[in-house]
Design a protein around this motif. Structure first.
Motif, PDB file in Angstrom:
ATOM      1  N   GLY A  23       0.879  -1.298  -0.024  1.00  0.00           N
ATOM      2  CA  GLY A  23      -0.031   0.142  -0.035  1.00  0.00           C
ATOM      3  C   GLY A  23       0.742   1.360   0.135  1.00  0.00           C
ATOM      4  O   GLY A  23       0.533   2.241  -0.623  1.00  0.00           O
ATOM      5  N   ILE A  24       1.931   1.275   0.708  1.00  0.00           N
ATOM      6  CA  ILE A  24       2.798   2.246   0.787  1.00  0.00           C
ATOM      7  C   ILE A  24       3.535   2.510  -0.531  1.00  0.00           C
ATOM      8  O   ILE A  24       3.537   3.508  -1.099  1.00  0.00           O
ATOM      9  CB  ILE A  24       3.886   2.217   2.139  1.00  0.00           C
ATOM     10  CG1 ILE A  24       3.145   2.357   3.380  1.00  0.00           C
ATOM     11  CG2 ILE A  24       4.976   3.340   1.774  1.00  0.00           C
ATOM     12  CD1 ILE A  24       3.913   1.901   4.596  1.00  0.00           C
ATOM     13  N   ALA A  25       3.896   1.331  -1.229  1.00  0.00           N
ATOM     14  CA  ALA A  25       4.617   1.475  -2.493  1.00  0.00           C
ATOM     15  C   ALA A  25       3.530   2.201  -3.379  1.00  0.00           C
ATOM     16  O   ALA A  25       4.165   2.966  -4.222  1.00  0.00           O
ATOM     17  CB  ALA A  25       5.138   0.101  -2.804  1.00  0.00           C
ATOM     18  N   ARG A  26       2.285   1.698  -3.650  1.00  0.00           N
ATOM     19  CA  ARG A  26       1.433   2.269  -4.420  1.00  0.00           C
ATOM     20  C   ARG A  26       1.221   3.791  -4.212  1.00  0.00           C
ATOM     21  O   ARG A  26       1.401   4.524  -5.122  1.00  0.00           O
ATOM     22  CB  ARG A  26       0.273   1.377  -4.323  1.00  0.00           C
ATOM     23  CG  ARG A  26       0.158   0.257  -5.176  1.00  0.00           C
ATOM     24  CD  ARG A  26      -1.341  -0.317  -5.525  1.00  0.00           C
ATOM     25  NE  ARG A  26      -1.990  -0.727  -3.912  1.00  0.00           N
ATOM     26  CZ  ARG A  26      -1.842  -1.563  -3.304  1.00  0.00           C
ATOM     27  NH1 ARG A  26      -0.974  -2.573  -3.445  1.00  0.00           N
ATOM     28  NH2 ARG A  26      -2.610  -1.781  -2.047  1.00  0.00           N
ATOM     29  N   ALA A  27       1.050   4.092  -2.883  1.00  0.00           N
ATOM     30  CA  ALA A  27       0.946   5.494  -2.523  1.00  0.00           C
ATOM     31  C   ALA A  27       1.886   6.406  -3.086  1.00  0.00           C
ATOM     32  O   ALA A  27       1.716   7.495  -3.424  1.00  0.00           O
ATOM     33  CB  ALA A  27       0.461   5.563  -1.197  1.00  0.00           C
ATOM     34  N   ARG A  28       3.226   5.774  -2.893  1.00  0.00           N
ATOM     35  CA  ARG A  28       4.575   6.661  -3.026  1.00  0.00           C
ATOM     36  C   ARG A  28       4.903   6.543  -4.267  1.00  0.00           C
ATOM     37  O   ARG A  28       5.980   6.997  -4.808  1.00  0.00           O
ATOM     38  CB  ARG A  28       5.288   6.409  -2.063  1.00  0.00           C
ATOM     39  CG  ARG A  28       4.984   6.969  -0.617  1.00  0.00           C
ATOM     40  CD  ARG A  28       5.067   8.386  -0.269  1.00  0.00           C
ATOM     41  NE  ARG A  28       6.450   8.634  -0.212  1.00  0.00           N
ATOM     42  CZ  ARG A  28       6.983   9.524  -1.116  1.00  0.00           C
ATOM     43  NH1 ARG A  28       6.130  10.556  -1.529  1.00  0.00           N
ATOM     44  NH2 ARG A  28       8.360  10.096  -0.732  1.00  0.00           N
ATOM     45  N   PHE A  29       4.250   5.695  -5.184  1.00  0.00           N
ATOM     46  CA  PHE A  29       5.108   5.096  -6.673  1.00  0.00           C
ATOM     47  C   PHE A  29       6.373   4.803  -6.566  1.00  0.00           C
ATOM     48  O   PHE A  29       7.402   5.008  -7.033  1.00  0.00           O
ATOM     49  CB  PHE A  29       4.867   6.614  -7.475  1.00  0.00           C
ATOM     50  CG  PHE A  29       3.471   6.867  -7.976  1.00  0.00           C
ATOM     51  CD1 PHE A  29       2.733   6.204  -8.445  1.00  0.00           C
ATOM     52  CD2 PHE A  29       3.244   8.242  -7.125  1.00  0.00           C
ATOM     53  CE1 PHE A  29       1.192   6.910  -8.910  1.00  0.00           C
ATOM     54  CE2 PHE A  29       1.847   8.660  -7.270  1.00  0.00           C
ATOM     55  CZ  PHE A  29       0.849   8.184  -8.108  1.00  0.00           C
ATOM     56  N   LEU A  30       6.722   3.990  -5.583  1.00  0.00           N
ATOM     57  CA  LEU A  30       7.910   3.090  -5.290  1.00  0.00           C
ATOM     58  C   LEU A  30       7.893   1.730  -5.428  1.00  0.00           C
ATOM     59  O   LEU A  30       6.359   0.967  -5.307  1.00  0.00           O
ATOM     60  CB  LEU A  30       8.344   3.345  -3.728  1.00  0.00           C
ATOM     61  CG  LEU A  30       8.478   4.940  -3.236  1.00  0.00           C
ATOM     62  CD1 LEU A  30       8.882   4.940  -2.001  1.00  0.00           C
ATOM     63  CD2 LEU A  30       9.792   5.476  -4.165  1.00  0.00           C
ATOM     64  N   SER A  31       8.821   0.944  -5.513  1.00  0.00           N
ATOM     65  CA  SER A  31       8.652  -0.581  -5.461  1.00  0.00           C
ATOM     66  C   SER A  31       8.624  -0.915  -3.776  1.00  0.00           C
ATOM     67  O   SER A  31       9.128  -0.330  -3.261  1.00  0.00           O
ATOM     68  CB  SER A  31       9.892  -1.119  -5.992  1.00  0.00           C
ATOM     69  OG  SER A  31      11.144  -0.961  -5.208  1.00  0.00           O
ATOM     70  N   PRO A  32       7.950  -1.939  -3.661  1.00  0.00           N
ATOM     71  CA  PRO A  32       7.742  -2.684  -2.561  1.00  0.00           C
ATOM     72  C   PRO A  32       9.149  -2.976  -1.908  1.00  0.00           C
ATOM     73  O   PRO A  32       9.385  -2.737  -0.621  1.00  0.00           O
ATOM     74  CB  PRO A  32       7.105  -4.071  -2.752  1.00  0.00           C
ATOM     75  CG  PRO A  32       6.544  -3.700  -3.829  1.00  0.00           C
ATOM     76  CD  PRO A  32       7.142  -2.813  -4.728  1.00  0.00           C
ATOM     77  N   ARG A  33      10.184  -3.253  -2.691  1.00  0.00           N
ATOM     78  CA  ARG A  33      11.657  -3.233  -2.021  1.00  0.00           C
ATOM     79  C   ARG A  33      12.214  -2.148  -1.495  1.00  0.00           C
ATOM     80  O   ARG A  33      12.862  -2.146  -0.465  1.00  0.00           O
ATOM     81  CB  ARG A  33      12.406  -4.021  -3.235  1.00  0.00           C
ATOM     82  CG  ARG A  33      13.662  -4.262  -2.790  1.00  0.00           C
ATOM     83  CD  ARG A  33      13.813  -5.265  -1.647  1.00  0.00           C
ATOM     84  NE  ARG A  33      15.225  -5.610  -1.202  1.00  0.00           N
ATOM     85  CZ  ARG A  33      15.584  -5.579   0.252  1.00  0.00           C
ATOM     86  NH1 ARG A  33      14.439  -5.420   1.176  1.00  0.00           N
ATOM     87  NH2 ARG A  33      16.760  -5.633   0.759  1.00  0.00           N
ATOM     88  N   THR A  34      11.838  -1.046  -2.352  1.00  0.00           N
ATOM     89  CA  THR A  34      12.481   0.323  -1.667  1.00  0.00           C
ATOM     90  C   THR A  34      11.587   0.586  -0.487  1.00  0.00           C
ATOM     91  O   THR A  34      12.372   1.118   0.293  1.00  0.00           O
ATOM     92  CB  THR A  34      11.946   1.473  -2.775  1.00  0.00           C
ATOM     93  OG1 THR A  34      12.681   1.050  -3.982  1.00  0.00           O
ATOM     94  CG2 THR A  34      12.282   2.677  -2.239  1.00  0.00           C
TER      95      THR A  34
END
Length: 92
Positions: A23-34
């Motif tokens: 969810g954080i990755a989607r909200a921030r346009f990041l990869s889950p790994r980041t």
């Protein structure tokens, strides 16, 4: 929050809201790994062991609202100025 970067502070706030890594990755346009890396850095920097501890520490240290995000326009403008409009011929 101590020595955290603005991004790490924002991630900590999202963890506080019980958002998942995905969810954080989607909200921030990041990869889950980041996001996982940012969470790991937060844990290390603050000497914590879990996302729940991040949430508790974030609530203890910070106001309810996360820091204002920097807009893309501001990042692209010269010297971080808010007005990124190029000068007109008249003003030059």
């Amino acid at each position: 929050m101590g020595a955290l970067t603005p991004t790490e502070i924002e991630i900590a706030h999202l963890v506080t809201e019980a958002d998942s890594t995905a969810g954080i990755a989607r909200a921030r346009f990041l990869s889950p790994r980041t996001v996982q890396t940012d969470v790991s850095r937060i844990l290390t920097k603050l000497g914590l062991r879990s996302r729940a501890e991040i949430a508790g520490e974030s609530r203890r240290r910070e106001p309810a609202e996360p820091p204002e995000s920097v807009s893309v326009d501001r990042c692209l403008s010269p010297a971080g100025l808010k007005d990124s409009t190029p000068p007109t011929e008249e003003a030059a």
